[in-house]
Scaffold this motif. Structure first.
Motif, PDB file in Angstrom:
ATOM      1  N   ALA A 447       0.755  -1.213  -0.051  1.00 37.78           N
ATOM      2  CA  ALA A 447       0.037   0.054   0.121  1.00 37.78           C
ATOM      3  C   ALA A 447       1.120   1.429   0.044  1.00 37.78           C
ATOM      4  N   ILE A 448       1.826   1.276   0.739  1.00 35.19           N
ATOM      5  CA  ILE A 448       2.872   2.548   0.961  1.00 35.19           C
ATOM      6  C   ILE A 448       3.479   2.596  -0.404  1.00 35.19           C
ATOM      7  N   LEU A 449       3.939   1.706  -1.186  1.00 36.96           N
ATOM      8  CA  LEU A 449       4.557   1.715  -2.439  1.00 36.96           C
ATOM      9  C   LEU A 449       3.530   2.290  -3.403  1.00 36.96           C
ATOM     10  N   ALA A 450       2.425   1.676  -3.525  1.00 27.98           N
ATOM     11  CA  ALA A 450       1.385   2.119  -4.512  1.00 27.98           C
ATOM     12  C   ALA A 450       1.082   3.593  -4.377  1.00 27.98           C
ATOM     13  N   ALA A 451       0.931   3.919  -2.994  1.00 28.08           N
ATOM     14  CA  ALA A 451       0.529   5.432  -2.697  1.00 28.08           C
ATOM     15  C   ALA A 451       1.612   6.297  -3.096  1.00 28.08           C
ATOM     16  N   CYS A 452       2.770   5.914  -3.114  1.00 33.44           N
ATOM     17  CA  CYS A 452       4.108   6.820  -3.574  1.00 33.44           C
ATOM     18  C   CYS A 452       4.043   6.891  -4.960  1.00 33.44           C
ATOM     19  N   GLY A 453       3.842   5.590  -5.694  1.00 34.11           N
ATOM     20  CA  GLY A 453       3.611   5.451  -7.238  1.00 34.11           C
ATOM     21  C   GLY A 453       2.756   6.390  -7.769  1.00 34.11           C
ATOM     22  N   TYR A 454       1.351   6.629  -6.941  1.00 33.07           N
ATOM     23  CA  TYR A 454       0.336   7.399  -7.508  1.00 33.07           C
ATOM     24  C   TYR A 454       0.648   8.752  -7.261  1.00 33.07           C
ATOM     25  N   TYR A 455       1.235   9.054  -6.194  1.00 33.30           N
ATOM     26  CA  TYR A 455       1.559  10.570  -6.138  1.00 33.30           C
ATOM     27  C   TYR A 455       2.466  11.143  -6.957  1.00 33.30           C
ATOM     28  N   PHE A 456       3.687  10.155  -7.325  1.00 34.96           N
ATOM     29  CA  PHE A 456       4.570  10.803  -8.368  1.00 34.96           C
ATOM     30  C   PHE A 456       4.014  10.557  -9.746  1.00 34.96           C
ATOM     31  N   ALA A 457       3.045   9.788  -9.870  1.00 35.00           N
ATOM     32  CA  ALA A 457       2.345   9.847 -11.399  1.00 35.00           C
ATOM     33  C   ALA A 457       1.568  10.900 -11.499  1.00 35.00           C
ATOM     34  N   ILE A 458       0.796  11.456 -10.533  1.00 31.03           N
ATOM     35  CA  ILE A 458      -0.212  12.472 -10.644  1.00 31.03           C
ATOM     36  C   ILE A 458       0.594  13.965 -10.831  1.00 31.03           C
ATOM     37  N   VAL A 459       1.734  13.887  -9.987  1.00 26.66           N
ATOM     38  CA  VAL A 459       2.666  15.087  -9.703  1.00 26.66           C
ATOM     39  C   VAL A 459       3.107  15.497 -11.306  1.00 26.66           C
ATOM     40  N   ALA A 460       3.700  13.978 -11.853  1.00 25.25           N
ATOM     41  CA  ALA A 460       4.315  14.434 -13.142  1.00 25.25           C
ATOM     42  C   ALA A 460       3.301  14.817 -14.052  1.00 25.25           C
ATOM     43  N   GLU A 461       2.027  14.296 -14.159  1.00 27.13           N
ATOM     44  CA  GLU A 461       1.021  14.633 -15.153  1.00 27.13           C
ATOM     45  C   GLU A 461       0.639  16.008 -14.900  1.00 27.13           C
ATOM     46  N   ASN A 462       0.643  16.573 -13.867  1.00 22.21           N
ATOM     47  CA  ASN A 462       0.219  17.958 -13.489  1.00 22.21           C
ATOM     48  C   ASN A 462       1.336  18.845 -14.123  1.00 22.21           C
ATOM     49  N   ARG A 463       2.598  18.511 -13.778  1.00 25.37           N
ATOM     50  CA  ARG A 463       3.708  19.213 -14.275  1.00 25.37           C
ATOM     51  C   ARG A 463       3.713  19.196 -15.866  1.00 25.37           C
ATOM     52  N   ARG A 464       3.373  18.095 -16.662  1.00 22.04           N
ATOM     53  CA  ARG A 464       3.360  17.813 -17.979  1.00 22.04           C
ATOM     54  C   ARG A 464       2.183  18.738 -18.781  1.00 22.04           C
ATOM     55  N   ARG A 465       1.138  19.090 -18.033  1.00 20.83           N
ATOM     56  CA  ARG A 465       0.023  19.704 -18.269  1.00 20.83           C
ATOM     57  C   ARG A 465       0.425  20.998 -18.349  1.00 20.83           C
TER      58      ARG A 465
END
Length: 502
Positions: A447-465
């Protein structure tokens, strides 16, 4: 193409709630009509001067959250009361030798997982105040019938159909909350709602200790009365739910017209158009899975539910290994559940700390005190983390389609954790249950790893947009400029102008 906003309009001149926001195109000019009469997308408050937002939120809070929280308390009680029934001769009467009890726990999750998404599709078709109480009435009746099971096969059949009937209730409730509140408002409502599961554990222990004293009445053992009376309570609650359960904002007859428009406007400003009246088809449901970020939500929830279900199903059994009587064991299961409920509303505690302490067997003389104390930590941590991962993931999904499918996927996949938990604490591992606690720790790490993965994924997507938006402002045509308003609304959170809540 030029975008022109229609502003300064009266509420009577804009589209009705059933029509929603739309765009019409004339030549190379696209006319955009927002769902409110403001001059900009953030000016909806001035468009409805007679609506007091704080008062409206209190009105919604009193109508939505308490009702579904109470109903889910009854629903969850029917799901897990088998853990209380075990202490009142259930295993002896139905000859549940070996791992038969674990099999009975697992059978519930097979239809429960399989029918999450279809149920949310039906929720949109039949409306929450019809579909959810109907599900509730059915699983209340099945719980009653479970009290009359005569053998292992009868218990298996009852658990299977209980899982089928309950499959749509929890994701439907989560879906409803996510469609009423802005993202920054949703967490405490999710936590309050989810705390009903831990309250069910506390209430179930108290209720079972009282009902268990009916042992022998009409020739029935106490475990039968637990199922029968709690099932009746659920069925009565379902009948009342038809009258009090709210629908989605667009259909809420207890809101004035300007209040409905205000709710839609504030949600539009937060996550875009809900497109609630678009049909949810199999094709549109499958399209949601093209987004790879969808996988993080189910993994987070799976990792949390393994320790959570382990506590729910086996806390009474673990407490009984400390040498307590049946009634005392039921009563001692109440304080950890109450603590978990309070913690859920206060802060999300890392559940692996409790699991680690339980996994290390203390000296024999300290088993009772330290083992019981660690149940408080383990239950509180698992309970507090669950609504956080649910709310964070679900409220980041835009429009009805993506939320309906995303919510059901997260909850359905996550409930595989119930199957894993059911086989984690086996009778042969008593009283220390080292394998069970080790499994809980491993899934907490997931759960901790998945939460970190989701956080970095949406941060990266926000920056791309953000980069794309900057390029468009600089005169470089990007993706957003090529999309019509209709296309952006259908994309939901995949809309290039959307930003995820981190």
């Amino acid at each position: 193409m030029t975008l022109v906003k229609i502003d300064g309009m009266s509420t009577s001149s804009i589209k009705t709630s059933s029509e929603k926001a739309s765009g019409s195109q004339c030549g190379d000019v696209q006319v955009v009509v927002t769902p409110w009469a403001g001059t900009t997308t953030r000016d909806y408050r001035s468009a409805y001067p007679n609506v007091n937002e704080a008062k409206l939120l209190r009105k919604i809070d009193l109508k939505v959250v308490p009702v579904i929280s109470l109903l889910y308390l009854l629903a969850f009680l029917d799901r897990v009361n088998v853990s209380n029934a075990v202490l009142f001769d259930l295993k002896q009467d139905l000859h549940l030798t070996g791992d038969r009890l674990n099999i009975a726990l697992v059978v519930f999750f097979i239809p429960y997982i399989a029918f999450e998404i279809p149920s949310n599709m039906l929720l949109k078709r039949f409306k929450p105040h019809i579909w959810l109480p109907s599900c509730m009435l059915v699983f209340g009746l099945i719980t009653i019938l479970q009290g009359f099971a005569q053998n292992f096969s009868g218990l298996i059949a009852a658990r299977f159909f209980l899982g089928l009937a309950e499959s749509g209730f929890f994701p439907g409730c989560c879906y409803m909350i996510s469609m009423w509140y802005r993202r920054e408002e949703a967490q405490k409502r999710f936590s309050l709602f989810y705390s009903s599961t831990t309250l069910a554990g506390a209430f179930g222990g108290l209720l079972a200790s009282a009902i268990g004293k009916m042992d022998g009445i009409r020739g029935y053992h106490g475990w039968r009365w637990i199922f029968i009376l709690e099932g009746i309570l659920t069925a009565v609650g379902a009948a009342l739910a038809y009258l009090v359960l709210p629908d989605f904002p667009e259909d809420a007859d207890w809101l004035a017209d300007d209040e409905k428009e205000y709710v839609k406007a504030r949600l539009y400003e937060d996550v875009g158009h809900s497109r609630s009246h678009d049909p949810l088809t199999i094709k549109s449901a499958l399209a949601v899975f093209k987004d790879v970020k969808i996988i993080f939500g189910p993994l987070m929830y799976l990792g949390i539910l393994v320790p959570s279900y382990s506590c729910t199903y086996f806390a009474p059994t673990i407490i009984q290994t400390f040498g307590h009587s049946t009634i005392t064991t039921q009563l001692l299961s109440v304080p950890p559940a109450l603590c978990a409920s309070i913690t859920t509303m206060a802060v999300a505690v890392a559940s692996d700390r409790g699991g680690a302490a339980l996994r290390v067997p203390p000296p024999r003389g300290a088993v009772r005190a330290r083992g019981y104390a660690m149940l408080f930590v383990a239950e509180s941590g698992a309970a507090a983390a669950s609504p956080i991962v649910l709310c964070w993931f679900e409220t980041n999904l835009g429009n009805h389609h993506r939320r309906a499918v995303g919510v059901a996927t997260q909850i359905g996949f996550g409930n595989i954790g119930g199957i894993i938990a059911a086989y984690s604490f086996l009778a042969k591992d008593s009283p220390r249950y080292v394998p069970g606690f080790s499994i809980s720790l491993a899934f907490t790490a997931l759960a901790i790893l998945a939460a970190c993965g989701y956080y970095f994924a949406i941060v990266a997507e926000n920056r791309r947009r953000d980069r794309l938006a900057w390029q468009e402002d600089a005169g470089v045509v990007g993706t957003a400029a090529t999309l019509s308003l209709e296309e952006k609304e259908r994309l939901g959170d995949l809309n290039p102008e959307y930003r995820y809540y981190t």
